[in-house]
Design a protein around this motif. Structure first.
Motif, PDB file in Angstrom:
ATOM      1  N   ASN A   7       0.813  -1.215   0.000  1.00  0.00           N
ATOM      2  CA  ASN A   7       0.000   0.000   0.000  1.00  0.00           C
ATOM      3  C   ASN A   7       0.847   1.266   0.000  1.00  0.00           C
ATOM      4  N   TRP A   8       0.360   2.272  -0.742  1.00  0.00           N
ATOM      5  CA  TRP A   8       0.858   3.630  -0.565  1.00  0.00           C
ATOM      6  C   TRP A   8       0.153   4.204   0.652  1.00  0.00           C
ATOM      7  N   LEU A   9       0.806   5.096   1.361  1.00  0.00           N
ATOM      8  CA  LEU A   9       0.147   5.733   2.501  1.00  0.00           C
ATOM      9  C   LEU A   9      -1.105   6.481   2.062  1.00  0.00           C
ATOM     10  N   SER A  10      -1.069   7.034   0.866  1.00  0.00           N
ATOM     11  CA  SER A  10      -2.225   7.788   0.379  1.00  0.00           C
ATOM     12  C   SER A  10      -3.429   6.895   0.099  1.00  0.00           C
ATOM     13  N   ASP A  11      -3.232   5.564   0.112  1.00  0.00           N
ATOM     14  CA  ASP A  11      -4.383   4.657  -0.004  1.00  0.00           C
ATOM     15  C   ASP A  11      -5.357   4.879   1.150  1.00  0.00           C
ATOM     16  N   LEU A  12      -4.830   5.347   2.280  1.00  0.00           N
ATOM     17  CA  LEU A  12      -5.694   5.627   3.424  1.00  0.00           C
ATOM     18  C   LEU A  12      -6.694   6.733   3.110  1.00  0.00           C
ATOM     19  N   GLY A  13      -6.316   7.613   2.184  1.00  0.00           N
ATOM     20  CA  GLY A  13      -7.198   8.726   1.842  1.00  0.00           C
ATOM     21  C   GLY A  13      -8.081   8.467   0.651  1.00  0.00           C
ATOM     22  N   SER A  14      -8.068   7.240   0.137  1.00  0.00           N
ATOM     23  CA  SER A  14      -8.896   6.889  -1.008  1.00  0.00           C
ATOM     24  C   SER A  14     -10.314   6.561  -0.559  1.00  0.00           C
TER      25      SER A  14
END
Length: 201
Positions: free
Chosen positions: A40-47
């Motif tokens: 996972n990219w950390l920005s996956d949390l913001g998806s």
């Protein structure tokens, strides 16, 4: 502890850490499946698609963290006093790139991963500007008597890893490493700025 007596960089730096780590943790806990640096990219949390219930918290981490980070970099003016002209110039350049990275960080929260093109643009801008800011902070404090030389070495390594990650990074774990190093940078600057001002009184 009297917060009014603490330098701007120390207070805002601590607040950035609390906001980012706290909101990211909430978002992580609401992520519906496994989440980690191997996939996972950390920005996956913001998806909104991948994390429908927790995305807003990670986006707020970027928006609020970015706004407070601006005060962190502005507060680096506390290092001007008693510095040579060259060091002040380096610190001013660091502040300029710091303000840019603060705005870029906030925009990564405003444009989530669901809107990939602007999100990617602001993410790369954030990494490049933050790495540049850290590089010039390292140069500005390289020969300062109150700052260990090892701190500047860390800033230089951070700048290289950060910019490489922003421009060429295609591996998940590298992004996680960069974010961790950036958090360490903010924490370190917050601490040494407070110690520096105490010693100067």
């Amino acid at each position: 502890m009297n917060l009014k007596k603490l330098p701007m960089s120390s207070v805002s730096g601590a607040l950035v850490l609390v906001l980012y780590v706290g909101l990211a943790k909430i978002s992580y806990l609401l992520y519906p499946s496994f989440f980690g640096p191997r996939g996972n990219w950390l920005s996956d949390l913001g998806s909104n698609q991948l994390n429908p219930h927790g995305a807003i918290y990670y986006r707020l981490a970027g928006i609020l963290g970015g706004l407070v980070l601006m005060f962190f970099f502005i507060g680096l003016k506390d290092w001007y006093k008693g510095q040579k002209d060259k060091s002040r110039i380096f610190m001013t350049i660091a502040q300029l790139f710091g303000v840019l990275t603060s705005l870029a960080f906030a925009m990564t929260g405003f444009f989530s991963e669901d809107n990939l093109v602007p999100h990617s643009f602001w993410s790369v801008t954030n990494y490049i500007c933050f790495g540049t800011a850290a590089f010039f902070v390292g140069f500005a404090l390289l020969y300062h008597k109150d700052v260990p030389r090892l701190f500047s070495v860390f800033c230089f390594i951070l700048a290289i890893v950060d910019i490489v990650s922003g421009v060429y990074g295609k591996t998940y774990w590298l992004e996680w490493l960069v974010v961790f190093m950036l958090l360490v940078f903010v924490a370190s600057v917050s601490y040494i700025t407070n110690r520096h001002l105490k010693q100067g009184r």
